[in-house]
Design an enzyme around this catalytic site. Structure first.
Site, PDB file in Angstrom:
ATOM      1  CB  CYS A  86      -1.019  -0.068   1.177  1.00  0.00           C
ATOM      2  SG  CYS A  86      -2.355   0.944   1.010  1.00  0.00           S
ATOM      3  CG  HIS A 194      -3.421  -3.733   3.305  1.00  0.00           C
ATOM      4  ND1 HIS A 194      -2.512  -2.941   4.212  1.00  0.00           N
ATOM      5  CD2 HIS A 194      -3.943  -2.563   2.378  1.00  0.00           C
ATOM      6  CE1 HIS A 194      -2.612  -1.715   3.877  1.00  0.00           C
ATOM      7  NE2 HIS A 194      -3.601  -1.258   2.890  1.00  0.00           N
ATOM      8  CD  GLU A 196      -1.109  -5.704   5.944  1.00  0.00           C
ATOM      9  OE1 GLU A 196      -0.924  -6.357   4.891  1.00  0.00           O
ATOM     10  OE2 GLU A 196      -1.413  -4.395   5.822  1.00  0.00           O
TER      11      GLU A 196
END
Lengths: 223, 746
Positions: A86, A194, A196
């Site tokens: 990002c 993302h 994660e």
């Protein structure tokens, strides 16, 4: 394996990245403060999401001058792994580690939602553990995630197999549905989604684990 | 020193009586700076002078309450982590209505900023934000274009601030009524988490301790914001744009990290954010709470522009500023932390023992006011009240549906009930990776990584109910909020309220406020959800038109960390139950419903009848069913009634229900009445649902089974509703975007 998570003053996904690789994937990770040099022996540096220095000028435009980025660039030049997520992707394009730029989403709004992705190549340390036809559900959360580059550059990226991820349904107007790209050496990846945020079953998807597992698989023989 | 004339007093929205009181407190005439200081501290916004008397009726205590009203936020104990440390949550709701009308983007953005500071000034890291928004209708013939612009600006402002700061915006509600045409409501709720031994208070304790100013420089923005927020809108006030502050979420993020790091040094004695009334409010409140005084010199205050007067510096509402008191001798530790984060931190004065707020300008005293009367002895009004203002008839008009399925489509396309994804997809609702249930459900659920437990939260308010009966409407609001929490398996434990009303100097408006508070007090006591803080926003009128009485409630609940069931039907062939039964309804109690509003297009009568004892039993049963794991989905019946609840359960996965009921009610009432104490549950395990319901003495009416792409309701063999889901969902999911984007992209 040891990760280093860079912390700019406006990073806000730094803790999420740290939590993903430690609590969810069981590896070591250190935070790397933006004004320090040195990477504390990280095998892979993560540039997390957020708003680095506020990003009022242009996302990542100031971050590229930070001391920690000197170390990150050296790490990358030596073939070290760098994952920009990002805002981290935006910073990597600003500092020239990756080609192209991220501009405002086509609808001019911030967009937060899970999207479908496909790995466009298995041939990278970030995608090697992803099954060829797998569709991954990974969230996006950005206002400036529309990937742009010159036609020549886009052709070159495709010719060199450097598109890492593509959107199945393009959410933000990115050219050629590109969600993530690799550098020439294939050791630096920038991606807007993302991974994660998709490493814990309670968050609705664990597809993001495949990105980290690719890294772990890549480094495993060396360790 | 300028002479204070009656005109100057009036321009500060102080009455002649209040002015006399100021003179008595000081023993002399105030100067202009002192008058300005009194005017903001004694404004309705800061002093609650019209509502304080009645707010005392609210329940504020329980074994979990660590801090009730009066501090920056309320605090509840949520239990221990594995190592035995006690954890707490801090939460509060606050309005930014007036600024959001004048400048929607910055007004809403700074609303988020203000409430976040209230949370982290106590030491808690914010982990969730929610918003209750009220606008005029987007298709209003005269105000529609402005309403669309306001909504777009408010949503962008909330997104800008929350996303950059890094707090997930996990839920909220958006409602449209013409009464909000000239007076939108923006109520922002925030919640943070911390260890119980790490709580900080806004107290200036310890003689000689240095007073430190940190954060953004002081500018001329927002001067008199607090008094603006305490006045009705007139034609002139639309020109008040310079009164609205400008927000900088990056600065706020730095403040958060620096404050939490500085607190950990142990060198901070007290801390408070500079919100409404800025430097004035923080200095006198911190002194007043500790029974001390503060003396400081304005020359040390970081200033954004040259030539600011003491009056301007004291009344500025520049954002992202904090005031803290360090332990003498340890100030350098604090200053070092702020330097690390690149923030201004300056010692501006020290704590004294004389109880006086003493402001100097390059050594010359420019204001000298005893703290306690300024902060805590503001005028208190027992404003007269009569019968609540009522603008709708009691009697129901004749109404009959021509096509019930068409009525359902009308509801699906309405502003109140349509899909709000256009709004909440602009919010980063996942950052911090704790959001177990985000926007679009009954309640949001956020995991607390430290304790292994989770916090659920819901915002509710229904201006139509409270207009028709403020007391019962407020009770229904509490009940619904607790029901929403129960649907995710959470036990409600505490509440915060935002009381949005019109001009309290009108007895019929004051009566709305009093009755709503009393209703809320009764229900909050019954459901054991003490109010730990909140906000009162009065004078929500434009050119004499008041808003609907609009209390908004935020209730938090606790639950073990698990994947909550959500509202969506998840598989075909599941059994669908209506826990709590069909409920009771009559024509008069239909007048508050979405059916009356969207289809009949009138309002009348009374809100639904609430039996709190029964409601509590239903909630207990729902919680037990959800926690047993037997519920594939759970969704409460509220706006739009039973059939609308079924539609909402059906949309996410395209799985609907073929329902058969047995009721005496006429179809319009049966399908669309909004009687409380009802929850739709789908399950693969009907025995568990029936057993638990029976154990609690709650009816569990079996409606039918889930089916792919169809929603149908049959009563005693008569088909009332029958539609494919695709078409209905299309109407629901595109309504808001099509109303907004047609305009915004011209």
């Amino acid at each position: 394996m040891r990760f280093g998570v860079v912390v700019f003053p406006g990073s806000n996904c730094d803790h999420d990245a740290w939590y993903a690789v430690t609590a969810n994937l069981g590896h070591e990770a250190d935070f790397l403060w933006h004004s320090d040099r040195g990477l504390k022996g990280a095998d892979c540096v993560i540039l997390p999401g957020g708003f680095s220095y506020g990003d009022y000028l242009r996302c990542g435009a100031i971050a590229k001058f930070s001391p920690v980025m000197e170390s990150v660039k050296r790490h990358a030049a030596e073939g070290g792994l760098v994952l920009g997520i990002c805002n981290g992707f935006q910073i990597l394009t600003e500092c020239g580690l990756l080609p192209g730029a991220l501009v405002r989403n086509r609808n001019l709004k911030f967009i937060c939602k899970p999207v479908e992705l496909r790995a466009a190549t298995p041939n990278s340390p970030f995608t090697c553990a992803i099954p060829a036809d797998a569709s991954l559900t990974i969230p996006i959360a950005h206002g400036e995630g529309c990937y742009t580059a010159s036609e020549e550059m886009l052709d070159r990226l495709e010719a060199e197999d450097r598109v890492a991820f593509r959107y199945v349904q393009n959410p933000n107007g990115s050219l050629r549905d590109i969600a993530g790209v690799l550098n020439e050496g294939r050791n630096v990846l920038g991606m807007m989604p993302h991974p994660e945020r998709a490493t814990d079953p309670l968050m609705g998807s664990v597809d993001g684990r495949l990105v980290f597992e690719s890294l772990i698989q890549t480094l495993a023989p060396a360790q | 020193m300028s002479e204070i004339t009656p005109e100057i007093v009036a321009a500060h929205q102080l009455t002649p009586d209040e002015y006399d009181r100021i003179v008595a407190i000081l023993g002399r005439e105030p100067n202009l700076t002192e008058l300005g200081i009194f005017s903001v501290m004694w404004s309705e916004h800061c002093s609650y002078k019209s509502s304080r008397l009645h707010l005392k009726k609210l329940p504020t205590r329980s074994p979990r309450v660590v801090q009730g009203p009066g501090e920056n936020a309320g605090i509840l104990d949520i239990g221990k982590d594995a190592a035995g440390n006690d954890y707490c949550i801090a939460f509060k709701i606050e309005s930014h209505n007036h600024p959001s009308f004048i400048e929607p983007f910055q007004g809403a953005a700074t609303g988020v900023g203000g409430i976040l500071r209230d949370i982290f000034t106590m030491g808690a890291r914010p982990i969730a934000v929610m918003d209750a928004l009220r606008f005029g209708p987007l298709d209003h013939p005269t105000a529609g274009a402005r309403n669309r612009r306001i909504l777009d600006g408010v949503v962008s402002g909330i997104a800008h601030y929350g996303n950059c700061f890094g707090v997930p915006t996990v839920g909220g509600e958006t409602v449209f009524e013409p009464s909000y045409n000239g007076n939108p409501l923006v109520n922002v709720f925030a919640l943070g988490v911390f260890r119980k031994d790490q709580i900080f208070y806004g107290k200036a304790s310890g003689e000689g301790n240095p007073v430190i100013y940190v954060g953004a420089k002081t500018g001329r923005d927002g001067i008199h914001g607090a008094s603006m927020a305490s006045a009705e809108f007139t034609e002139e006030s639309k020109q008040k744009r310079p009164n609205v502050q400008v927000g900088d979420p990056f600065m706020e993020k730095l403040l958060l990290e620096a404050c939490i790091e500085a607190m950990a040094t142990g060198a901070i004695a007290g801390i408070q954010d500079m919100g409404a009334a800025g430097l004035t409010c923080s200095t006198c409140e911190m002194g007043s709470r500790a029974g001390t005084g503060i003396e400081f010199d304005l020359k040390h205050v970081p200033q954004r522009e040259k030539g600011m007067t003491p009056y301007e510096i004291m009344l500025s509402e520049s954002q992202e500023r904090m005031l803290l008191v360090a332990f003498k001798g340890r100030e350098q530790e604090v200053l070092d932390v702020f330097k690390k984060w690149g923030l201004d931190a300056v010692i501006i004065g020290q704590v004294t023992t004389d109880g006086i707020l003493r402001v100097k300008d390059h050594g010359t005293v420019v204001a000298e006011i005893p703290n306690r009367p300024l902060a805590d002895e503001a005028p208190l009004y027992d404003r007269p009240y009569t019968q609540p203002l009522r603008t709708a008839p009691l009697e129901a008009p004749a109404f009959a549906s021509a096509d019930l399925t068409a009525d359902l489509f009308t509801l699906a396309g309405s502003g109140d009930l349509c899909d709000k994804r256009w709004i909440w997809e602009q919010y980063d609702y996942m950052v911090r990776t704790n959001t177990l249930a985000g926007p679009g459900g009954d309640a949001a659920v956020v995991r607390i990584k430290e304790t292994g437990s989770s916090v659920a939260m819901a915002l509710d308010g229904n201006g139509r109910y409270t207009l028709l009966d403020p007391r019962e409407g407020a009770k229904l609001m509490v009940a619904e909020c607790c029901r929403n929490l129960s649907c995710v398996g959470a036990e409600p434990v505490g509440a915060t309220n935002n009381l949005n009303f019109g001009n309290p100097e009108r007895p019929e408006i004051m009566a709305q406020l009093v009755e709503a508070i009393e209703g809320m007090a009764e229900a909050c006591a019954f459901f054991e959800t003490p109010i730990t803080g909140g906000n009162v926003s009065l004078y929500n009128e434009t050119l004499g038109d008041p808003i609907f009485p609009s209390p908004v409630l935020g209730i938090v609940g606790l639950l073990p960390t698990a994947d909550p069931p959500g509202i969506a039907f998840r598989g075909e062939g599941h059994h669908v139950y209506l826990l709590g039964g069909i409920g009771e309804a009559d024509e008069q109690r239909m007048g508050c419903t979405q059916y009356a509003k969207q289809v009949v297009q009138q309002m009348w009568g009374l809100p639904p009848r609430l039996d709190m004892e029964f409601e509590k039993k239903v909630q207990q049963a729902v919680r037990e069913i959800v926690r047993s794991g037997a519920a594939a989905s759970a969704h409460d019946v509220s706006d739009g009634g039973l059939v609308w609840a079924l539609a909402e359960c059906s949309f996410p996965n395209g799985i609907g229900v073929a329902a058969e009921v047995d009721s005496d009610l006429r179809p319009e009432l049966l399908l669309f009445h909004e009687g409380p104490s009802r929850v739709v549950i789908s399950t693969a395990d009907p025995g568990v649902v029936e057993t638990i319901a029976a154990h609690h003495g709650v009816p569990a009416v079996r409606l039918g089974q889930t089916v792919r792409n169809r929603l149908a309701v049959v009563n005693r063999g008569e088909a009332l509703i029958g539609t494919e889901l695709d078409a209905l969902k299309e109407r629901w999911s595109t309504a808001l975007a099509s109303q907004l984007e047609a305009e915004l992209h011209v």
